[in-house]
Write an enzyme that holds these catalytic residues in place. Structure first.
Site, PDB file in Angstrom:
ATOM      1  N   HIS A  98       0.781  -1.269  -0.100  1.00 30.67           N
ATOM      2  CA  HIS A  98       0.060   0.190  -0.066  1.00 30.67           C
ATOM      3  C   HIS A  98       0.705   1.198   0.104  1.00 30.67           C
ATOM      4  O   HIS A  98       2.058   1.280   0.630  1.00 30.67           O
ATOM      5  CB  HIS A  98      -1.062   0.182   1.297  1.00 30.67           C
ATOM      6  N   GLU A 168      -4.057   1.653  -7.175  1.00 30.25           N
ATOM      7  CA  GLU A 168      -4.398   2.888  -6.427  1.00 30.25           C
ATOM      8  C   GLU A 168      -3.613   3.970  -6.656  1.00 30.25           C
ATOM      9  O   GLU A 168      -2.583   4.116  -5.858  1.00 30.25           O
ATOM     10  CB  GLU A 168      -4.221   2.113  -4.810  1.00 30.25           C
ATOM     11  N   GLY A 174      -7.056   8.535   0.563  1.00 28.06           N
ATOM     12  CA  GLY A 174      -6.795   9.331   1.741  1.00 28.06           C
ATOM     13  C   GLY A 174      -7.307  10.463   1.839  1.00 28.06           C
ATOM     14  O   GLY A 174      -8.136  10.867   0.990  1.00 28.06           O
TER      15      GLY A 174
END
Length: 255
Positions: A98, A168, A174
Protein backbone atom coordinates in the site's frame (compact mmCIF):
# COMPACT_ATOMS: atom_id res chain seq x y z
CA UNK A 1 -11.92 -17.54 -17.64
CA UNK A 2 -14.41 -15.17 -16.04
CA UNK A 3 -12.72 -13.12 -13.36
CA UNK A 4 -14.80 -13.05 -10.16
CA UNK A 5 -15.50 -9.51 -8.96
CA UNK A 6 -13.76 -8.78 -5.67
CA UNK A 7 -14.37 -5.90 -3.28
CA UNK A 8 -11.86 -5.29 -0.52
CA UNK A 9 -12.22 -3.00 2.46
CA UNK A 10 -9.09 -1.48 3.98
CA UNK A 11 -10.03 -0.19 7.44
CA UNK A 12 -6.50 1.24 7.90
CA UNK A 13 -5.60 2.37 11.46
CA UNK A 14 -9.14 3.33 12.42
CA UNK A 15 -11.85 2.34 14.83
CA UNK A 16 -12.14 0.55 18.13
CA UNK A 17 -13.20 -2.91 19.20
CA UNK A 18 -16.81 -1.72 19.39
CA UNK A 19 -16.68 0.06 16.03
CA UNK A 20 -15.13 -2.95 14.32
CA UNK A 21 -17.80 -5.21 15.80
CA UNK A 22 -20.51 -2.90 14.46
CA UNK A 23 -19.04 -2.73 10.93
CA UNK A 24 -18.31 -6.45 10.65
CA UNK A 25 -21.61 -7.39 12.28
CA UNK A 26 -23.46 -5.29 9.70
CA UNK A 27 -21.57 -6.98 6.87
CA UNK A 28 -22.13 -10.45 8.28
CA UNK A 29 -25.92 -9.99 8.13
CA UNK A 30 -26.16 -8.00 4.90
CA UNK A 31 -27.75 -9.20 1.67
CA UNK A 32 -24.61 -9.30 -0.47
CA UNK A 33 -24.34 -10.18 -4.15
CA UNK A 34 -23.26 -13.85 -4.04
CA UNK A 35 -21.20 -13.34 -7.19
CA UNK A 36 -18.82 -10.98 -5.39
CA UNK A 37 -15.86 -12.01 -3.27
CA UNK A 38 -15.42 -9.75 -0.23
CA UNK A 39 -12.22 -9.28 1.78
CA UNK A 40 -11.92 -6.87 4.71
CA UNK A 41 -8.69 -5.76 6.38
CA UNK A 42 -9.23 -4.38 9.88
CA UNK A 43 -6.31 -3.03 11.86
CA UNK A 44 -4.19 -5.94 13.13
CA UNK A 45 -5.51 -5.63 16.69
CA UNK A 46 -9.01 -6.58 15.50
CA UNK A 47 -8.52 -9.05 12.64
CA UNK A 48 -9.26 -12.10 14.78
CA UNK A 49 -12.25 -10.38 16.37
CA UNK A 50 -13.59 -9.77 12.86
CA UNK A 51 -12.96 -13.38 11.87
CA UNK A 52 -14.79 -14.66 14.95
CA UNK A 53 -17.83 -12.45 14.26
CA UNK A 54 -18.06 -13.76 10.70
CA UNK A 55 -17.62 -17.37 11.78
CA UNK A 56 -20.25 -17.07 14.50
CA UNK A 57 -22.66 -15.61 11.93
CA UNK A 58 -21.95 -18.47 9.54
CA UNK A 59 -20.81 -16.00 6.89
CA UNK A 60 -18.34 -17.60 4.49
CA UNK A 61 -18.51 -14.91 1.81
CA UNK A 62 -16.68 -12.18 3.72
CA UNK A 63 -13.03 -13.02 4.34
CA UNK A 64 -10.47 -11.30 6.54
CA UNK A 65 -7.04 -10.00 5.54
CA UNK A 66 -4.07 -8.61 7.41
CA UNK A 67 -2.91 -5.16 6.36
CA UNK A 68 0.71 -6.29 6.38
CA UNK A 69 2.88 -9.34 6.97
CA UNK A 70 6.61 -9.89 7.49
CA UNK A 71 8.86 -11.90 5.19
CA UNK A 72 10.85 -13.72 7.86
CA UNK A 73 9.95 -16.84 9.81
CA UNK A 74 8.66 -16.39 13.40
CA UNK A 75 11.40 -15.23 15.72
CA UNK A 76 13.05 -12.11 17.08
CA UNK A 77 11.24 -9.53 14.93
CA UNK A 78 9.60 -7.09 17.31
CA UNK A 79 6.31 -5.63 16.12
CA UNK A 80 5.90 -7.94 13.11
CA UNK A 81 3.37 -10.64 12.19
CA UNK A 82 4.44 -13.77 10.34
CA UNK A 83 2.70 -15.65 7.57
CA UNK A 84 2.58 -18.73 9.79
CA UNK A 85 0.84 -16.87 12.62
CA UNK A 86 -1.86 -15.60 10.26
CA UNK A 87 -2.43 -18.97 8.61
CA UNK A 88 -2.65 -20.99 11.81
CA UNK A 89 -5.47 -18.75 13.05
CA UNK A 90 -7.48 -18.80 9.84
CA UNK A 91 -6.36 -15.65 8.01
CA UNK A 92 -5.81 -16.38 4.31
CA UNK A 93 -5.28 -12.90 2.83
CA UNK A 94 -2.95 -9.97 3.25
CA UNK A 95 -2.58 -6.53 1.73
CA UNK A 96 0.94 -5.60 0.64
CA UNK A 97 2.57 -2.60 -1.00
CA UNK A 98 0.00 0.00 0.00
CA UNK A 99 1.26 3.48 -0.86
CA UNK A 100 0.94 4.59 2.76
CA UNK A 101 3.52 1.93 3.66
CA UNK A 102 5.68 2.63 0.61
CA UNK A 103 5.74 6.31 1.58
CA UNK A 104 6.80 5.27 5.08
CA UNK A 105 9.90 3.63 3.62
CA UNK A 106 8.98 0.23 2.16
CA UNK A 107 10.94 -0.27 -1.06
CA UNK A 108 9.75 -2.21 -4.09
CA UNK A 109 12.23 -4.90 -3.13
CA UNK A 110 10.87 -5.23 0.43
CA UNK A 111 7.31 -5.41 -0.86
CA UNK A 112 8.43 -8.13 -3.25
CA UNK A 113 10.13 -10.16 -0.50
CA UNK A 114 6.97 -9.94 1.60
CA UNK A 115 4.84 -10.96 -1.36
CA UNK A 116 6.95 -14.02 -2.09
CA UNK A 117 6.94 -15.06 1.57
CA UNK A 118 3.17 -14.64 1.78
CA UNK A 119 2.56 -16.67 -1.37
CA UNK A 120 5.02 -19.38 -0.37
CA UNK A 121 3.24 -19.65 2.98
CA UNK A 122 -0.20 -20.04 1.41
CA UNK A 123 -1.63 -16.54 1.69
CA UNK A 124 -3.47 -14.71 -1.07
CA UNK A 125 -2.03 -11.24 -1.70
CA UNK A 126 -3.74 -8.00 -2.65
CA UNK A 127 -0.74 -6.22 -4.15
CA UNK A 128 -1.11 -2.44 -4.23
CA UNK A 129 0.60 -0.35 -6.89
CA UNK A 130 0.17 3.20 -8.15
CA UNK A 131 1.73 6.50 -9.06
CA UNK A 132 1.85 9.93 -7.44
CA UNK A 133 0.23 13.06 -8.87
CA UNK A 134 3.62 14.29 -10.11
CA UNK A 135 4.38 10.98 -11.79
CA UNK A 136 1.02 11.00 -13.57
CA UNK A 137 1.54 14.60 -14.68
CA UNK A 138 4.95 13.65 -16.07
CA UNK A 139 3.53 10.70 -18.00
CA UNK A 140 5.25 8.08 -15.81
CA UNK A 141 2.22 6.09 -14.66
CA UNK A 142 3.00 3.03 -16.78
CA UNK A 143 6.69 3.16 -15.87
CA UNK A 144 6.01 3.34 -12.12
CA UNK A 145 3.48 0.50 -12.16
CA UNK A 146 5.79 -1.68 -14.26
CA UNK A 147 8.68 -1.09 -11.87
CA UNK A 148 6.58 -2.07 -8.86
CA UNK A 149 5.29 -5.19 -10.61
CA UNK A 150 8.70 -6.19 -12.01
CA UNK A 151 10.10 -6.29 -8.48
CA UNK A 152 7.72 -9.17 -7.70
CA UNK A 153 9.03 -11.17 -10.66
CA UNK A 154 12.62 -10.33 -9.71
CA UNK A 155 11.93 -11.84 -6.27
CA UNK A 156 11.18 -15.15 -7.98
CA UNK A 157 7.38 -15.05 -8.25
CA UNK A 158 6.28 -16.52 -11.58
CA UNK A 159 2.90 -17.97 -10.57
CA UNK A 160 0.45 -15.12 -9.98
CA UNK A 161 -2.75 -17.11 -9.48
CA UNK A 162 -2.95 -16.02 -5.82
CA UNK A 163 -2.13 -12.36 -6.49
CA UNK A 164 -4.82 -9.72 -6.93
CA UNK A 165 -3.45 -6.37 -8.13
CA UNK A 166 -4.96 -3.21 -6.66
CA UNK A 167 -4.22 -0.14 -8.74
CA UNK A 168 -4.42 2.78 -6.31
CA UNK A 169 -3.22 6.11 -7.71
CA UNK A 170 -1.76 7.95 -4.75
CA UNK A 171 -3.43 11.18 -5.83
CA UNK A 172 -6.86 9.58 -5.47
CA UNK A 173 -6.63 7.99 -2.01
CA UNK A 174 -6.72 9.11 1.60
CA UNK A 175 -7.69 12.33 3.29
CA UNK A 176 -5.63 14.41 0.82
CA UNK A 177 -7.11 12.84 -2.32
CA UNK A 178 -7.41 15.28 -5.21
CA UNK A 179 -10.24 13.31 -6.82
CA UNK A 180 -11.18 9.82 -7.95
CA UNK A 181 -9.93 8.64 -11.30
CA UNK A 182 -12.60 8.75 -13.98
CA UNK A 183 -13.81 5.38 -15.26
CA UNK A 184 -11.92 6.06 -18.51
CA UNK A 185 -8.67 6.93 -16.69
CA UNK A 186 -8.91 3.85 -14.49
CA UNK A 187 -9.75 1.58 -17.41
CA UNK A 188 -6.84 2.94 -19.44
CA UNK A 189 -4.35 2.18 -16.69
CA UNK A 190 -5.86 -1.24 -15.98
CA UNK A 191 -5.54 -2.12 -19.67
CA UNK A 192 -1.87 -1.06 -19.56
CA UNK A 193 -1.29 -3.29 -16.53
CA UNK A 194 -2.94 -6.24 -18.26
CA UNK A 195 -0.81 -5.65 -21.35
CA UNK A 196 2.30 -5.60 -19.15
CA UNK A 197 1.27 -8.92 -17.56
CA UNK A 198 0.87 -10.44 -21.03
CA UNK A 199 4.49 -9.69 -21.85
CA UNK A 200 6.02 -10.53 -18.47
CA UNK A 201 6.66 -14.23 -19.07
CA UNK A 202 4.47 -15.40 -16.21
CA UNK A 203 3.06 -18.89 -15.78
CA UNK A 204 -0.34 -19.72 -17.21
CA UNK A 205 -2.62 -17.05 -18.64
CA UNK A 206 -1.82 -14.40 -16.06
CA UNK A 207 -2.88 -11.45 -18.21
CA UNK A 208 -6.43 -12.74 -18.57
CA UNK A 209 -6.80 -14.45 -15.21
CA UNK A 210 -5.29 -11.87 -12.81
CA UNK A 211 -7.86 -9.62 -11.20
CA UNK A 212 -7.05 -5.91 -11.16
CA UNK A 213 -8.93 -3.82 -8.61
CA UNK A 214 -9.31 -0.07 -8.63
CA UNK A 215 -8.80 1.84 -5.39
CA UNK A 216 -9.08 5.58 -4.99
CA UNK A 217 -12.07 7.44 -3.52
CA UNK A 218 -14.49 4.67 -4.50
CA UNK A 219 -17.97 5.27 -3.15
CA UNK A 220 -21.56 4.23 -3.76
CA UNK A 221 -22.03 7.04 -6.27
CA UNK A 222 -19.16 6.16 -8.63
CA UNK A 223 -18.83 2.41 -8.12
CA UNK A 224 -21.35 1.36 -10.77
CA UNK A 225 -19.70 3.37 -13.58
CA UNK A 226 -16.24 2.18 -12.57
CA UNK A 227 -17.41 -1.44 -12.38
CA UNK A 228 -18.76 -1.24 -15.94
CA UNK A 229 -15.23 -1.05 -17.36
CA UNK A 230 -13.93 -4.32 -18.87
CA UNK A 231 -10.60 -4.41 -17.04
CA UNK A 232 -11.83 -3.30 -13.60
CA UNK A 233 -12.39 -6.50 -11.62
CA UNK A 234 -13.38 -4.95 -8.31
CA UNK A 235 -12.34 -2.35 -5.78
CA UNK A 236 -10.11 -1.79 -2.80
CA UNK A 237 -12.15 0.63 -0.72
CA UNK A 238 -10.79 2.85 2.04
CA UNK A 239 -12.95 5.25 4.01
CA UNK A 240 -16.24 4.11 2.48
CA UNK A 241 -15.62 0.56 3.75
CA UNK A 242 -16.35 1.85 7.26
CA UNK A 243 -19.80 3.09 6.27
CA UNK A 244 -23.10 1.40 5.40
CA UNK A 245 -22.52 2.39 1.74
CA UNK A 246 -19.85 -0.32 1.57
CA UNK A 247 -22.70 -2.76 1.08
CA UNK A 248 -23.94 -0.71 -1.89
CA UNK A 249 -20.43 -0.82 -3.40
CA UNK A 250 -20.28 -4.60 -2.99
CA UNK A 251 -23.68 -4.84 -4.71
CA UNK A 252 -22.91 -2.34 -7.48
CA UNK A 253 -23.06 -4.97 -10.24
CA UNK A 254 -26.33 -6.44 -9.06
CA UNK A 255 -29.10 -5.85 -11.59
Amino acid sequence: MTRKFLVGGNFKMTGSRAATAEIVGRLSKADLDPNVEVVIAPTSLYIFQALEILQNAGNKQVQVAAQNVYHEKPGAHTGEISVEQLKQDGINWTLLGHSERRQAGESNELVARKTKAALDGGLNVILCIGESADERRDGKTEEVNARQLQAIIDAGVKDWKNIVIAYEPIWAIGAKALRAATPEEAQGTHAEIRKWLAGAGLEGNAAEDTRILYGGSVNAANSKSLASQPDIDGFLVGGASLKPEFIDIINCKRA
